[in-house]
Design a protein around this motif. Sequence first.
Motif, PDB file in Angstrom:
ATOM      1  N   CYS A 243     -15.554   0.438 -23.236  1.00  0.00           N
ATOM      2  CA  CYS A 243     -16.331  -0.402 -24.163  1.00  0.00           C
ATOM      3  C   CYS A 243     -17.023   0.452 -25.227  1.00  0.00           C
ATOM      4  N   ILE A 244     -17.584   1.576 -24.810  1.00  0.00           N
ATOM      5  CA  ILE A 244     -18.260   2.464 -25.759  1.00  0.00           C
ATOM      6  C   ILE A 244     -17.274   3.047 -26.764  1.00  0.00           C
TER       7      ILE A 244
ATOM      8  N   LEU B 188     -19.891  -2.394 -29.916  1.00  0.00           N
ATOM      9  CA  LEU B 188     -21.201  -2.623 -29.315  1.00  0.00           C
ATOM     10  C   LEU B 188     -22.325  -2.238 -30.267  1.00  0.00           C
ATOM     11  N   SER B 189     -23.420  -2.949 -30.147  1.00  0.00           N
ATOM     12  CA  SER B 189     -24.614  -2.555 -30.888  1.00  0.00           C
ATOM     13  C   SER B 189     -25.160  -1.256 -30.303  1.00  0.00           C
ATOM     14  N   GLN B 190     -26.004  -0.574 -31.058  1.00  0.00           N
ATOM     15  CA  GLN B 190     -26.508   0.727 -30.605  1.00  0.00           C
ATOM     16  C   GLN B 190     -27.316   0.595 -29.322  1.00  0.00           C
ATOM     17  N   THR B 191     -28.067  -0.484 -29.192  1.00  0.00           N
ATOM     18  CA  THR B 191     -28.868  -0.692 -27.977  1.00  0.00           C
ATOM     19  C   THR B 191     -27.983  -0.831 -26.756  1.00  0.00           C
ATOM     20  N   VAL B 192     -26.940  -1.667 -26.877  1.00  0.00           N
ATOM     21  CA  VAL B 192     -26.027  -1.876 -25.746  1.00  0.00           C
ATOM     22  C   VAL B 192     -25.274  -0.589 -25.428  1.00  0.00           C
TER      23      VAL B 192
END
Length: 280
Positions: free
Chosen positions: A193-194, A221-225
């Motif tokens: 995912c990353i 993905l958003s940076q937080t996720v």
Amino acid sequence: MIRLLRANMGRLKKETAFWAAIIFMVFYALCVCLMAKYSMDLNDNSLPLDGLFLYGYGLTGLIAVPGLVMAAVCSLFVGTEYSDGTIRNKLIVGHSRAGIYLSNFITCAAVGIALNLSYALVVCAVGIPLCGWFTASAGTILSLIADGVLMLISYAAIFTMAGMLMQNKTLASIFCILGVVVSMFLSFYLGTCIAQPEMIDTLQIIDGEQVMKSMPNPRYLSQTVRNIYQFIIDFLPSGQSVQISGQTAPHLGLMAMYSLVIIICSNIIGIFVFRKKDIQ
């Protein structure tokens, strides 16, 4: 404590599962070297010793080999103390519960280090003539080894806790092995995912012609996720295993700290619960 450790080491020398694990790691190391030799002959290239050496902490960044082997050996070793009544006898002769617990943890940690050493010795003996010396800097290799050893000790802490708190060694073995497998696949999934790119190329037909256009990746993905996923991978011993073996670990210092947290917390919780446990 010294007497307990001597007794554990004496029993470990006679443990069939331990020697079977050593033989497996030697065989695993030889297979890694043979696969490297086959790849070099097939592609007419050379492979660095770094990758072969780090496969001792996992296979190609996919399989947490040492975790799986340690899960079986450690849970069986600790579980046998319940089935044979050894723990009850140790308590009768006056040993403290904390001493019994810590001696088993140290023994399990020694198992992990012994397995790793057996792999490393074979790879160095066969791999150095085959591939030459390490290509990475000494500091990088030592950092990876230090993280790998702490990862093995964190496995030992978790498996000791499971084995000491579950009187059924079969149940403890299943729990430990399944835990490694689940966390291994979770780490691999989160890693994929990353790795999703921010933009993807799509083939579109415009005015009757095929045109490649870039568009935002809906799976990016958003940076937080991304930070949360990376934390989970870095924290889990199996996540550390696949990253070290795949040479994709971005946070070696944090991984070492997480391993220390697991080691300390697992032992504190394990000793606290074991002190209150009714030994049958």
